[in-house]
Design a protein around this motif. Structure first.
Motif, PDB file in Angstrom:
ATOM      1  N   ALA A 184      33.079  44.525  32.717  1.00 27.44           N
ATOM      2  CA  ALA A 184      33.333  43.830  34.087  1.00 27.44           C
ATOM      3  C   ALA A 184      34.861  43.752  34.590  1.00 27.44           C
ATOM      4  CB  ALA A 184      33.041  42.290  33.723  1.00 27.44           C
ATOM      5  N   ILE A 185      35.613  43.970  33.438  1.00 26.04           N
ATOM      6  CA  ILE A 185      37.049  43.888  34.037  1.00 26.04           C
ATOM      7  C   ILE A 185      37.342  45.509  34.500  1.00 26.04           C
ATOM      8  CG2 ILE A 185      39.330  44.343  33.001  1.00 26.04           C
ATOM      9  CD1 ILE A 185      38.686  41.925  30.997  1.00 26.04           C
ATOM     10  N   GLN A 186      36.864  46.477  34.060  1.00 26.55           N
ATOM     11  CA  GLN A 186      36.985  47.800  34.585  1.00 26.55           C
ATOM     12  C   GLN A 186      36.508  47.856  35.859  1.00 26.55           C
ATOM     13  OE1 GLN A 186      34.722  50.373  31.206  1.00 26.55           O
ATOM     14  NE2 GLN A 186      36.354  51.727  32.047  1.00 26.55           N
ATOM     15  N   GLN A 187      35.316  47.180  36.283  1.00 23.97           N
ATOM     16  CA  GLN A 187      34.568  46.912  37.473  1.00 23.97           C
ATOM     17  C   GLN A 187      35.763  46.368  38.615  1.00 23.97           C
ATOM     18  OE1 GLN A 187      30.899  45.152  37.649  1.00 23.97           O
ATOM     19  NE2 GLN A 187      30.102  47.360  37.667  1.00 23.97           N
ATOM     20  N   GLN A 188      36.215  45.382  38.259  1.00 23.53           N
ATOM     21  CA  GLN A 188      37.074  44.430  38.882  1.00 23.53           C
ATOM     22  C   GLN A 188      38.284  44.901  39.028  1.00 23.53           C
ATOM     23  OE1 GLN A 188      37.217  40.689  35.998  1.00 23.53           O
ATOM     24  NE2 GLN A 188      36.974  39.783  38.132  1.00 23.53           N
ATOM     25  N   ARG A 189      38.990  46.060  38.123  1.00 21.67           N
ATOM     26  CA  ARG A 189      40.225  46.706  38.538  1.00 21.67           C
ATOM     27  C   ARG A 189      39.890  48.065  39.068  1.00 21.67           C
ATOM     28  NH1 ARG A 189      43.101  46.493  32.679  1.00 21.67           N
ATOM     29  NH2 ARG A 189      43.139  43.992  32.419  1.00 21.67           N
ATOM     30  N   GLY A 190      38.518  48.472  39.142  1.00 20.75           N
ATOM     31  CA  GLY A 190      38.158  49.978  39.783  1.00 20.75           C
ATOM     32  C   GLY A 190      38.962  51.070  38.546  1.00 20.75           C
ATOM     33  N   ILE A 198      43.807  44.103  28.032  1.00 16.54           N
ATOM     34  CA  ILE A 198      43.232  43.051  28.508  1.00 16.54           C
ATOM     35  C   ILE A 198      44.327  41.880  28.201  1.00 16.54           C
ATOM     36  CG2 ILE A 198      40.781  43.840  27.818  1.00 16.54           C
ATOM     37  CD1 ILE A 198      40.817  41.649  25.791  1.00 16.54           C
ATOM     38  N   ARG A 199      43.717  40.771  29.219  1.00 13.58           N
ATOM     39  CA  ARG A 199      44.763  39.838  29.379  1.00 13.58           C
ATOM     40  C   ARG A 199      44.596  38.816  28.174  1.00 13.58           C
ATOM     41  NH1 ARG A 199      44.012  37.355  35.527  1.00 13.58           N
ATOM     42  NH2 ARG A 199      44.548  39.404  36.605  1.00 13.58           N
ATOM     43  N   ALA A 200      45.984  38.279  27.850  1.00 16.78           N
ATOM     44  CA  ALA A 200      45.795  37.293  26.720  1.00 16.78           C
ATOM     45  C   ALA A 200      44.861  36.292  26.886  1.00 16.78           C
ATOM     46  CB  ALA A 200      47.149  36.863  26.339  1.00 16.78           C
ATOM     47  N   ASP A 201      44.731  35.815  28.108  1.00 14.66           N
ATOM     48  CA  ASP A 201      43.828  34.839  28.709  1.00 14.66           C
ATOM     49  C   ASP A 201      42.431  35.090  28.473  1.00 14.66           C
ATOM     50  OD1 ASP A 201      45.893  33.016  29.627  1.00 14.66           O
ATOM     51  OD2 ASP A 201      45.659  33.552  31.599  1.00 14.66           O
ATOM     52  N   ASP A 202      42.149  36.351  28.767  1.00 15.31           N
ATOM     53  CA  ASP A 202      40.773  36.770  28.542  1.00 15.31           C
ATOM     54  C   ASP A 202      40.294  36.848  27.002  1.00 15.31           C
ATOM     55  OD1 ASP A 202      40.357  36.930  31.070  1.00 15.31           O
ATOM     56  OD2 ASP A 202      40.932  38.804  31.312  1.00 15.31           O
ATOM     57  N   LEU A 203      41.067  37.089  26.111  1.00 15.71           N
ATOM     58  CA  LEU A 203      41.024  37.241  24.662  1.00 15.71           C
ATOM     59  C   LEU A 203      40.721  35.729  24.268  1.00 15.71           C
ATOM     60  CD1 LEU A 203      41.215  39.007  22.097  1.00 15.71           C
ATOM     61  CD2 LEU A 203      43.093  37.756  21.581  1.00 15.71           C
TER      62      LEU A 203
HETATM   63  P1  C2E Z   1      44.487  39.171  40.794  1.00 12.09           P
HETATM   64  O1  C2E Z   1      44.653  38.599  39.650  1.00 12.09           O
HETATM   65  O2  C2E Z   1      45.019  38.584  42.138  1.00 12.09           O
HETATM   66  O3  C2E Z   1      45.663  40.393  40.417  1.00 12.09           O
HETATM   67  C1  C2E Z   1      45.840  41.389  41.900  1.00 12.09           C
HETATM   68  C2  C2E Z   1      46.504  42.609  41.371  1.00 12.09           C
HETATM   69  O4  C2E Z   1      47.765  42.188  40.806  1.00 12.09           O
HETATM   70  C3  C2E Z   1      45.715  43.354  40.284  1.00 12.09           C
HETATM   71  O5  C2E Z   1      44.971  44.341  41.040  1.00 12.09           O
HETATM   72  C4  C2E Z   1      46.677  44.102  39.523  1.00 12.09           C
HETATM   73  O6  C2E Z   1      47.181  45.354  40.286  1.00 12.09           O
HETATM   74  C5  C2E Z   1      48.073  43.069  39.483  1.00 12.09           C
HETATM   75  N1  C2E Z   1      48.188  42.321  38.280  1.00 12.09           N
HETATM   76  C6  C2E Z   1      47.674  41.140  38.248  1.00 12.09           C
HETATM   77  N2  C2E Z   1      48.097  40.610  36.979  1.00 12.09           N
HETATM   78  C7  C2E Z   1      48.369  41.679  36.423  1.00 12.09           C
HETATM   79  C8  C2E Z   1      48.727  42.019  35.041  1.00 12.09           C
HETATM   80  O7  C2E Z   1      49.038  41.314  33.895  1.00 12.09           O
HETATM   81  N3  C2E Z   1      49.247  43.310  34.616  1.00 12.09           N
HETATM   82  C9  C2E Z   1      49.080  44.303  35.401  1.00 12.09           C
HETATM   83  N4  C2E Z   1      49.691  45.433  35.311  1.00 12.09           N
HETATM   84  N5  C2E Z   1      48.829  43.955  36.888  1.00 12.09           N
HETATM   85  C10 C2E Z   1      48.543  42.981  37.190  1.00 12.09           C
HETATM   86  P2  C2E Z   1      43.584  44.808  40.275  1.00 12.09           P
HETATM   87  O8  C2E Z   1      43.925  45.315  38.967  1.00 12.09           O
HETATM   88  O9  C2E Z   1      42.997  45.848  41.000  1.00 12.09           O
HETATM   89  O10 C2E Z   1      42.681  43.557  39.973  1.00 12.09           O
HETATM   90  C11 C2E Z   1      41.955  42.930  41.029  1.00 12.09           C
HETATM   91  C12 C2E Z   1      41.565  41.558  40.792  1.00 12.09           C
HETATM   92  O11 C2E Z   1      40.473  41.699  39.650  1.00 12.09           O
HETATM   93  C13 C2E Z   1      42.541  40.651  39.924  1.00 12.09           C
HETATM   94  O12 C2E Z   1      43.193  40.037  40.976  1.00 12.09           O
HETATM   95  C14 C2E Z   1      41.596  39.815  39.380  1.00 12.09           C
HETATM   96  O13 C2E Z   1      40.975  38.626  40.084  1.00 12.09           O
HETATM   97  C15 C2E Z   1      40.576  40.501  38.770  1.00 12.09           C
HETATM   98  N6  C2E Z   1      40.989  41.216  37.570  1.00 12.09           N
HETATM   99  C16 C2E Z   1      41.404  42.559  37.248  1.00 12.09           C
HETATM  100  N7  C2E Z   1      41.745  42.461  35.780  1.00 12.09           N
HETATM  101  C17 C2E Z   1      41.400  41.364  35.270  1.00 12.09           C
HETATM  102  C18 C2E Z   1      41.376  40.855  33.908  1.00 12.09           C
HETATM  103  O14 C2E Z   1      42.034  41.833  33.010  1.00 12.09           O
HETATM  104  N8  C2E Z   1      41.019  39.703  33.708  1.00 12.09           N
HETATM  105  C19 C2E Z   1      40.684  38.829  34.565  1.00 12.09           C
HETATM  106  N9  C2E Z   1      40.430  37.619  34.442  1.00 12.09           N
HETATM  107  N10 C2E Z   1      40.529  39.168  36.133  1.00 12.09           N
HETATM  108  C20 C2E Z   1      40.892  40.572  36.303  1.00 12.09           C
END
Ligand code: C2E
Ligand code: C2E
Ligand code: C2E
Length: 88
Positions: free
Chosen positions: A34-40, A49-54
């Protein structure tokens, strides 16, 4: 030079996680997909992964974050130093 300060980042070895057909890690694998998908972020061998997600995942496993870390370590799906994977 390149900095190599120790980090507490949680980095999953996706090959091992997805190969490991273990029932035990089914939720972690689903979460990682799911995270891979959200980030592309589809082409990585590893996923940070985020500490919050852990913390959230630990609740699913009725465990603590450190308890889940231990479980992931036992299954060998945690990467201590992602840079080491790409060295040599
Ligand atoms: P978002 O949380 O609003 O984050 C927008 C963008 O900010 C992310 O785009 C990423 O480029 C950057 N970003 C936010 N937090 C971090 C971080 O801790 N480290 C880094 N290196 N960059 C960060 P991205 O990656 O395309 O993600 C798009 C959206 O997908 C995020 O929007 C969030 O809603 C979700 N997402 C992606 N990865 C995670 C994850 O690991 N956990 C959760 N809960 N959501 C995620
Ligand atoms: P690092 O965090 O130790 O990551 C080492 C390598 O592991 C990365 O090399 C990348 O190939 C892989 N890796 C780690 N986490 C992920 C992930 O969530 N998805 C994918 N697809 N690969 C991952 P890379 O990309 O050349 O980055 C080298 C170093 O640059 C990283 O070392 C980190 O220190 C920094 N870096 C790269 N991207 C970010 C970022 O979004 N945020 C921050 N804070 N640092 C970054
Ligand atoms: P990182 O990119 O080196 O970020 C380290 C910490 O800095 C994150 O730990 C978070 O506490 C904070 N941080 C960095 N960027 C942001 C941001 O845009 N918004 C907020 N609120 N905080 C930020 P965390 O959350 O435990 O994440 C650990 C690692 O997981 C990150 O290391 C990054 O590699 C990855 N990650 C987390 N969320 C995202 C995301 O949304 N997109 C991507 N591409 N990677 C993420």
């Amino acid at each position: 030079g390149v900095r190599h300060e120790p980090t507490n980042k949680i980095v999953l070895d996706l090959e091992r996680l997805y190969d490991e057909a273990s029932e035990d890690l089914a939720y972690v694998a689903r979460y990682a997909r799911a995270i891979q998908q959200q980030r592309g972020d589809y082409n990585g061998r590893v996923l940070s992964i985020r500490a919050d997600d852990l913390r959230a995942l630990a609740i699913v496993y009725d465990s603590s974050p450190s308890g889940l870390i231990e479980r992931l370590t036992e299954h060998g799906v945690l990467v201590a130093d992602p840079r080491a994977l790409f060295a040599s």
